[in-house]
Design a protein around this motif. Structure first.
Motif, PDB file in Angstrom:
ATOM      1  N   ARG B  80       1.646  -8.122  10.318  1.00 16.52           N
ATOM      2  CA  ARG B  80       1.652  -8.835   9.167  1.00 16.52           C
ATOM      3  C   ARG B  80       0.726  -9.600   8.847  1.00 16.52           C
ATOM      4  NH1 ARG B  80       3.940 -13.403   6.301  1.00 16.52           N
ATOM      5  NH2 ARG B  80       4.398 -14.383   8.507  1.00 16.52           N
ATOM      6  N   VAL B  83      -2.736  -7.756   8.572  1.00 19.24           N
ATOM      7  CA  VAL B  83      -2.708  -7.118   7.334  1.00 19.24           C
ATOM      8  C   VAL B  83      -3.153  -8.314   6.141  1.00 19.24           C
ATOM      9  CG1 VAL B  83      -1.410  -6.086   5.342  1.00 19.24           C
ATOM     10  CG2 VAL B  83      -1.308  -4.872   7.687  1.00 19.24           C
ATOM     11  N   LEU B  84      -2.340  -9.323   6.560  1.00 14.84           N
ATOM     12  CA  LEU B  84      -2.762 -10.522   5.561  1.00 14.84           C
ATOM     13  C   LEU B  84      -4.200 -10.789   5.661  1.00 14.84           C
ATOM     14  CD1 LEU B  84       0.394 -12.963   5.679  1.00 14.84           C
ATOM     15  CD2 LEU B  84      -0.109 -11.131   3.772  1.00 14.84           C
ATOM     16  N   ILE B  87      -6.041  -9.069   2.888  1.00 15.54           N
ATOM     17  CA  ILE B  87      -5.325  -8.749   1.441  1.00 15.54           C
ATOM     18  C   ILE B  87      -5.379  -9.913   0.627  1.00 15.54           C
ATOM     19  CG2 ILE B  87      -2.648  -9.089   0.606  1.00 15.54           C
ATOM     20  CD1 ILE B  87      -3.750  -5.911   1.390  1.00 15.54           C
ATOM     21  N   ASN B  91      -1.057 -10.459  -3.478  1.00 20.18           N
ATOM     22  CA  ASN B  91      -0.530  -9.181  -3.013  1.00 20.18           C
ATOM     23  C   ASN B  91       0.537  -9.501  -1.486  1.00 20.18           C
ATOM     24  OD1 ASN B  91      -1.288  -7.264  -4.528  1.00 20.18           O
ATOM     25  ND2 ASN B  91      -3.088  -6.893  -3.430  1.00 20.18           N
ATOM     26  N   ILE B  92       0.400 -10.997  -1.348  1.00 16.72           N
ATOM     27  CA  ILE B  92       1.071 -11.372   0.002  1.00 16.72           C
ATOM     28  C   ILE B  92       2.528 -10.991  -0.142  1.00 16.72           C
ATOM     29  CG2 ILE B  92       1.796 -13.510   1.070  1.00 16.72           C
ATOM     30  CD1 ILE B  92      -1.002 -14.771   0.584  1.00 16.72           C
ATOM     31  N   TRP B  94       4.076  -8.504  -1.243  1.00 14.72           N
ATOM     32  CA  TRP B  94       4.173  -7.321  -1.176  1.00 14.72           C
ATOM     33  C   TRP B  94       4.073  -6.819   0.233  1.00 14.72           C
ATOM     34  CZ3 TRP B  94       7.202  -4.937  -4.311  1.00 14.72           C
ATOM     35  CH2 TRP B  94       7.366  -5.072  -5.693  1.00 14.72           C
ATOM     36  N   VAL B  95       3.077  -7.603   1.059  1.00 12.68           N
ATOM     37  CA  VAL B  95       2.931  -7.321   2.678  1.00 12.68           C
ATOM     38  C   VAL B  95       4.192  -7.866   3.083  1.00 12.68           C
ATOM     39  CG1 VAL B  95       1.497  -8.014   4.504  1.00 12.68           C
ATOM     40  CG2 VAL B  95       0.528  -7.602   2.352  1.00 12.68           C
ATOM     41  N   ASN B  96       4.655  -8.801   2.771  1.00 10.18           N
ATOM     42  CA  ASN B  96       5.998  -9.552   3.498  1.00 10.18           C
ATOM     43  C   ASN B  96       7.156  -8.735   3.246  1.00 10.18           C
ATOM     44  OD1 ASN B  96       4.433 -11.704   4.211  1.00 10.18           O
ATOM     45  ND2 ASN B  96       5.087 -13.098   2.764  1.00 10.18           N
ATOM     46  N   ALA B  98       6.870  -5.583   2.858  1.00  7.38           N
ATOM     47  CA  ALA B  98       6.962  -4.227   3.494  1.00  7.38           C
ATOM     48  C   ALA B  98       7.319  -4.293   4.915  1.00  7.38           C
ATOM     49  CB  ALA B  98       5.391  -3.588   3.300  1.00  7.38           C
ATOM     50  N   ALA B  99       6.665  -5.735   5.477  1.00  4.70           N
ATOM     51  CA  ALA B  99       6.799  -5.924   6.847  1.00  4.70           C
ATOM     52  C   ALA B  99       8.514  -6.042   7.063  1.00  4.70           C
ATOM     53  CB  ALA B  99       6.324  -7.291   7.112  1.00  4.70           C
ATOM     54  N   TYR B 102       9.978  -2.576   7.118  1.00  5.78           N
ATOM     55  CA  TYR B 102       9.686  -2.024   8.401  1.00  5.78           C
ATOM     56  C   TYR B 102      10.534  -2.445   9.604  1.00  5.78           C
ATOM     57  CZ  TYR B 102       6.232  -0.578  12.271  1.00  5.78           C
ATOM     58  OH  TYR B 102       5.467  -0.052  13.338  1.00  5.78           O
TER      59      TYR B 102
END
Lengths: 133, 121
Positions: B80, B83-84, B87, B91-92, B94-96, B98-99, B102
């Motif tokens: 994460r 990726v951040l 990014i 979009n933070i 959405w990354v959180n 998705a993480a 996962y």
């Protein structure tokens, strides 16, 4: 990935410290990739027990056994370098600047290789045995 | 008119600290696991029977569970963070998410195996 992020990968700060930063990320992501595969293969013992032998058969192939030797290096390096970062962050914050971190980067690599060599020897011997050398 | 206040993100600070704590804890846990399974035992001697004998000891199941909990959380949070870095701010969230997804899927898979144990085919 933005162009700026990519050029930063090459130009930001530079030197051995930045090299260790890149290596820390690469080994970390590599270990997470393996952890993901490994959790999935191990979960077959409960969900599809008959498939477990097939999953392990992949690990027993020569390419994976060689990959395993690099995996062990990744786990060792990420651990030694992570300990270095944690010690500086938690106990020696004011020592991040100056020469001390650069020296610690060299020490980290030296310790990692020393710890890895015996494991690489044993695992390498297993690969040679499998190849019938 | 209401003022928009951005409170400090304490949870990111907590995550930052726990990356160090879990990392230090993972040195004995992960190194021990790799030393035993990859170097000393070797993948050629690991099969369904080996796993069921190992997991017959509650201690090893607890060891493996701790390894799963700390390695997965440390690894997914590390991913994460990487990726951040690439990014944009909007979009933070959405990354959180998705993480988290996962982490949840892998955690459920691993926990099911550890709790359910080996089923003989």
């Amino acid at each position: 990935m933005s162009v700026r992020a990519m050029t930063n990968l090459i130009t930001y700060r530079g030197g051995v410290s930045q090299l260790s930063y890149v290596l820390h990320r690469v080994t970390g992501l590599g270990v997470l990739l393996f952890l993901t595969i490994h959790v999935v293969d191990t979960s077959t013992v409960f969900f599809f027990p008959s498939l477990y032998a097939d999953a392990i058969a992949i690990y027993r192939s020569v390419p994976f056994m060689i990959g395993e030797i690099f995996l062990v290096f990744s786990v060792i390096y990420h651990g030694v370098n992570g300990a270095r970062i944690a010690v500086f962050d938690l106990f020696l914050v004011n020592r991040w600047e100056g020469r001390t971190p650069d020296n610690s980067v060299i020490w980290t690599m030296a310790i990692s290789i020393l710890l890895w060599l015996p494991a690489a020897f044993i695992m390498g011997r297993n690969v040679l045995e499998k190849l019938g050398v | 008119m209401a003022r928009v206040i951005h409170p400090p993100k304490y949870h990111e600070m907590t995550a930052w600290k726990w990356m160090r704590y879990s990392g230090l804890l993972l040195i004995p846990l992960a190194w021990g696991h790799v030393l035993i399974q990859d170097v000393l035992v070797g993948v050629d001697r690991i099969d369904l029977d080996y796993v069921s004998v190992r997991w017959a000891y509650l201690g090893w199941r607890i060891y493996d569970f701790l390894l799963l909990v700390f390695a997965l959380a440390h690894g997914v949070n590390g991913l994460r963070q990487v990726v951040l870095d690439f990014i944009s701010k909007k979009n933070i969230r959405w990354v959180n998410r998705a993480a988290f997804a996962y982490w949840l899927i892998m955690m459920l898979l691993g926990a099911a195996a550890l709790i359910g144990g080996v089923r003989q085919p």
